[in-house]
Design an enzyme around this catalytic site. Structure first.
Site, PDB file in Angstrom:
ATOM      1  N   ASP A  68      45.546  34.742  40.586  1.00 62.84           N
ATOM      2  CA  ASP A  68      46.641  34.068  39.880  1.00 62.84           C
ATOM      3  C   ASP A  68      46.315  32.598  39.593  1.00 62.84           C
ATOM      4  O   ASP A  68      45.572  31.975  40.348  1.00 62.84           O
ATOM      5  CB  ASP A  68      47.926  34.174  40.726  1.00 62.84           C
ATOM      6  CG  ASP A  68      49.177  33.920  39.909  1.00 62.84           C
ATOM      7  OD1 ASP A  68      49.101  33.930  38.670  1.00 62.84           O
ATOM      8  OD2 ASP A  68      50.237  33.706  40.525  1.00 62.84           O
ATOM      9  N   GLY A  69      46.878  32.088  38.514  1.00 60.20           N
ATOM     10  CA  GLY A  69      46.765  30.656  38.212  1.00 60.20           C
ATOM     11  C   GLY A  69      45.893  30.330  37.007  1.00 60.20           C
ATOM     12  O   GLY A  69      45.634  29.152  36.735  1.00 60.20           O
ATOM     13  N   ASN A  70      45.471  31.351  36.272  1.00 59.63           N
ATOM     14  CA  ASN A  70      44.635  31.095  35.083  1.00 59.63           C
ATOM     15  C   ASN A  70      45.366  30.247  34.051  1.00 59.63           C
ATOM     16  O   ASN A  70      44.797  29.338  33.456  1.00 59.63           O
ATOM     17  CB  ASN A  70      44.245  32.413  34.408  1.00 59.63           C
ATOM     18  CG  ASN A  70      43.352  33.276  35.259  1.00 59.63           C
ATOM     19  OD1 ASN A  70      42.840  32.815  36.281  1.00 59.63           O
ATOM     20  ND2 ASN A  70      43.158  34.515  34.852  1.00 59.63           N
ATOM     21  N   GLY A  71      46.643  30.563  33.826  1.00 56.30           N
ATOM     22  CA  GLY A  71      47.435  29.852  32.819  1.00 56.30           C
ATOM     23  C   GLY A  71      47.603  28.387  33.192  1.00 56.30           C
ATOM     24  O   GLY A  71      47.427  27.496  32.357  1.00 56.30           O
ATOM     25  N   TRP A 104      45.721  26.647  35.163  1.00 52.56           N
ATOM     26  CA  TRP A 104      44.400  25.997  35.099  1.00 52.56           C
ATOM     27  C   TRP A 104      44.137  25.523  33.668  1.00 52.56           C
ATOM     28  O   TRP A 104      43.688  24.399  33.455  1.00 52.56           O
ATOM     29  CB  TRP A 104      43.332  27.009  35.537  1.00 52.56           C
ATOM     30  CG  TRP A 104      41.931  26.478  35.586  1.00 52.56           C
ATOM     31  CD1 TRP A 104      41.297  25.922  36.666  1.00 52.56           C
ATOM     32  CD2 TRP A 104      40.968  26.465  34.510  1.00 52.56           C
ATOM     33  NE1 TRP A 104      40.012  25.565  36.326  1.00 52.56           N
ATOM     34  CE2 TRP A 104      39.781  25.885  35.012  1.00 52.56           C
ATOM     35  CE3 TRP A 104      41.001  26.882  33.178  1.00 52.56           C
ATOM     36  CZ2 TRP A 104      38.635  25.723  34.226  1.00 52.56           C
ATOM     37  CZ3 TRP A 104      39.867  26.716  32.387  1.00 52.56           C
ATOM     38  CH2 TRP A 104      38.704  26.144  32.918  1.00 52.56           C
ATOM     39  N   GLU A 133      53.724  44.802  34.837  1.00 49.02           N
ATOM     40  CA  GLU A 133      54.722  43.858  34.308  1.00 49.02           C
ATOM     41  C   GLU A 133      54.116  42.856  33.313  1.00 49.02           C
ATOM     42  O   GLU A 133      54.852  42.175  32.598  1.00 49.02           O
ATOM     43  CB  GLU A 133      55.391  43.085  35.457  1.00 49.02           C
ATOM     44  CG  GLU A 133      56.350  43.901  36.298  1.00 49.02           C
ATOM     45  CD  GLU A 133      55.656  44.890  37.237  1.00 49.02           C
ATOM     46  OE1 GLU A 133      56.132  46.036  37.337  1.00 49.02           O
ATOM     47  OE2 GLU A 133      54.637  44.536  37.846  1.00 49.02           O
ATOM     48  N   ASN A 134      52.787  42.741  33.312  1.00 45.73           N
ATOM     49  CA  ASN A 134      52.163  41.735  32.444  1.00 45.73           C
ATOM     50  C   ASN A 134      52.279  42.062  30.951  1.00 45.73           C
ATOM     51  O   ASN A 134      52.034  41.201  30.104  1.00 45.73           O
ATOM     52  CB  ASN A 134      50.699  41.494  32.830  1.00 45.73           C
ATOM     53  CG  ASN A 134      50.514  40.704  34.112  1.00 45.73           C
ATOM     54  OD1 ASN A 134      49.561  40.919  34.858  1.00 45.73           O
ATOM     55  ND2 ASN A 134      51.426  39.776  34.407  1.00 45.73           N
ATOM     56  N   ARG A 180      53.569  35.816  47.199  1.00 44.84           N
ATOM     57  CA  ARG A 180      54.213  37.119  47.020  1.00 44.84           C
ATOM     58  C   ARG A 180      53.149  38.118  46.594  1.00 44.84           C
ATOM     59  O   ARG A 180      52.051  37.745  46.178  1.00 44.84           O
ATOM     60  CB  ARG A 180      55.327  37.035  45.975  1.00 44.84           C
ATOM     61  CG  ARG A 180      54.890  36.438  44.635  1.00 44.84           C
ATOM     62  CD  ARG A 180      56.046  36.438  43.611  1.00 44.84           C
ATOM     63  NE  ARG A 180      55.680  35.704  42.408  1.00 44.84           N
ATOM     64  CZ  ARG A 180      56.005  34.426  42.181  1.00 44.84           C
ATOM     65  NH1 ARG A 180      56.703  33.752  43.070  1.00 44.84           N
ATOM     66  NH2 ARG A 180      55.622  33.824  41.075  1.00 44.84           N
ATOM     67  N   GLU A 182      46.240  41.535  56.355  1.00 41.38           N
ATOM     68  CA  GLU A 182      46.445  40.113  56.617  1.00 41.38           C
ATOM     69  C   GLU A 182      46.585  39.431  55.256  1.00 41.38           C
ATOM     70  O   GLU A 182      45.867  39.776  54.311  1.00 41.38           O
ATOM     71  CB  GLU A 182      45.242  39.527  57.375  1.00 41.38           C
ATOM     72  CG  GLU A 182      45.021  40.132  58.747  1.00 41.38           C
ATOM     73  CD  GLU A 182      46.193  39.872  59.693  1.00 41.38           C
ATOM     74  OE1 GLU A 182      46.809  38.793  59.601  1.00 41.38           O
ATOM     75  OE2 GLU A 182      46.500  40.769  60.502  1.00 41.38           O
TER      76      GLU A 182
HETATM   77  C1  IPE Z   1      50.179  38.844  39.393  1.00 35.99           C
HETATM   78  O1  IPE Z   1      50.306  37.602  38.774  1.00 35.99           O
HETATM   79  C2  IPE Z   1      49.384  39.762  38.523  1.00 35.99           C
HETATM   80  C3  IPE Z   1      47.962  39.438  38.392  1.00 35.99           C
HETATM   81  C4  IPE Z   1      47.322  38.499  39.021  1.00 35.99           C
HETATM   82  C5  IPE Z   1      47.246  40.281  37.494  1.00 35.99           C
HETATM   83  P1  IPE Z   1      51.609  37.227  37.908  1.00 35.99           P
HETATM   84  O2  IPE Z   1      51.386  35.845  37.449  1.00 35.99           O
HETATM   85  O3  IPE Z   1      51.832  38.261  36.879  1.00 35.99           O
HETATM   86  O4  IPE Z   1      52.756  37.318  38.997  1.00 35.99           O
HETATM   87  P2  IPE Z   1      54.179  36.619  39.057  1.00 35.99           P
HETATM   88  O5  IPE Z   1      54.854  36.875  37.745  1.00 35.99           O
HETATM   89  O6  IPE Z   1      53.942  35.161  39.277  1.00 35.99           O
HETATM   90  O7  IPE Z   1      54.865  37.249  40.230  1.00 35.99           O
HETATM   91  C1  IPE Z   2      46.750  35.506  36.417  1.00 32.72           C
HETATM   92  O1  IPE Z   2      46.949  34.234  35.879  1.00 32.72           O
HETATM   93  C2  IPE Z   2      46.102  36.434  35.423  1.00 32.72           C
HETATM   94  C3  IPE Z   2      46.979  37.490  34.882  1.00 32.72           C
HETATM   95  C4  IPE Z   2      48.179  37.750  35.287  1.00 32.72           C
HETATM   96  C5  IPE Z   2      46.444  38.287  33.802  1.00 32.72           C
HETATM   97  P1  IPE Z   2      48.301  33.862  35.156  1.00 32.72           P
HETATM   98  O2  IPE Z   2      48.122  34.133  33.698  1.00 32.72           O
HETATM   99  O3  IPE Z   2      49.450  34.524  35.791  1.00 32.72           O
HETATM  100  O4  IPE Z   2      48.350  32.301  35.404  1.00 32.72           O
HETATM  101  P2  IPE Z   2      49.639  31.435  35.721  1.00 32.72           P
HETATM  102  O5  IPE Z   2      50.296  32.057  36.904  1.00 32.72           O
HETATM  103  O6  IPE Z   2      50.495  31.490  34.507  1.00 32.72           O
HETATM  104  O7  IPE Z   2      49.103  30.077  36.015  1.00 32.72           O
HETATM  105 MG    MG Z   3      50.682  34.021  37.325  1.00 36.95          MG
END
Ligand code: IPE
Ligand code: IPE
Ligand code: MG
Length: 241
Positions: A22-25, A27, A69-70, A195, A208
């Site tokens: 998580d966190g690509n967006g 970043w 959900e993505n 979560r 864990e």
């Molecule tokens: C969880 O990340 C799904 C993946 C890493 C692929 P999300 O960014 O979709 O999760 P939420 O919406 O913050 O719970």
């Molecule tokens: C996780 O990064 C990758 C995918 C869910 C595909 P996000 O795209 O959720 O990045 P944030 O959480 O918006 O930073």
């Molecule tokens: Mg995310």
């Protein structure tokens, strides 16, 4: 670093690690870049993490790449992710070339035809490898996983191939997308969120959990080793004493 050396470094190693990447967006946003660039950078971190896990000697790794959900995200972002998945299949083929088994967790039906066919091919062509299994959770949801298993068992039962009273944890586990893979020992989530977001719900019953504020594209071997140190220091009791 060889696997033997690492065994000395860590008193206990997980057999199966699940990564919630998580966190690509965020970043990308921090750099004023489009979110798709964050996903691209995240793909690079995934490659490096697979290599690190191989060197350390982790036999099963699962990466959460796209949740059920993505699909709710803007079409532009979903399209960018589908294009990236196509490119990354080449990388996955390279991993298979290094004798790793590749599996995809989740229903492949909604993916474009070409992607779906290549995913199935890759699973078939790498099925004989046993030293490392790399599972990519794509269109994966823990609830979907459980429902799919329940449907398969219900169908077997309707055919008279299994009696309801014979359904136990082992038969149920075997019907999940993870099949014969062991339960997750360690779940690592980047980006500070604490979560599971519908990841490996059944398989993480006694996992864990490790959370780091590092955004996924910045995740590296040093971060992985911090998580492994934390894992090695924990007392896993599984309800015992
Ligand atoms: C969880 O990340 C799904 C993946 C890493 C692929 P999300 O960014 O979709 O999760 P939420 O919406 O913050 O719970
Ligand atoms: C996780 O990064 C990758 C995918 C869910 C595909 P996000 O795209 O959720 O990045 P944030 O959480 O918006 O930073
Ligand atoms: Mg995310």
């Amino acid at each position: 670093m060889g696997a033997a050396e690492n065994k000395v470094e860590f008193s206990a190693l997980p057999r199966h690690i699940g990564f919630i990447m998580d966190g690509n967006g965020r970043w990308a946003a921090k750099r004023g870049l489009p979110r798709s660039m964050g996903h691209r950078a995240g793909g690079e971190a995934l490659k490096k993490t697979v290599d690190a896990c191989r060197r350390i000697g982790i036999p099963y790794v699962t990466f959460y790449a796209f949740s059920t959900e993505n699909w709710k995200r803007p079409a532009e972002e979903v399209d960018a992710l589908m294009r990236l998945f196509k490119e990354y299949l080449d990388e996955a083929e390279k991993f298979a070339g290094q004798k790793a088994r590749i599996r995809f967790l989740g229903d492949k039906t909604p993916f474009p035809d070409e992607l779906r066919c290549r995913m199935t091919e890759l699973e078939k062509n790498s099925a004989q490898y046993t030293s490392m299994t790399i599972m990519l959770a794509m269109n994966y949801g823990g609830r979907d996983d459980i429902i799919y298993a329940a449907r398969r068992l219900a169908a077997l039962s309707a055919e008279g191939d299994i009696r309801p009273e014979d359904i136990d944890e082992k038969t149920f586990s075997g019907m999940l997308y993870t099949g014969s893979a062991p339960d997750a020992d360690l779940i690592i989530r980047s980006s500070g969120e604490q979560r599971l977001s519908n990841f490996l719900l059944w398989q993480s019953a006694y996992a864990e959990l490790y959370f780091t504020d590092t955004l996924w594209p910045d995740f590296d071997e040093k971060e992985l080793k911090k998580a492994l140190e934390s894992y090695a220091s924990r007392s896993r009791r599984f309800g015992g004493v």
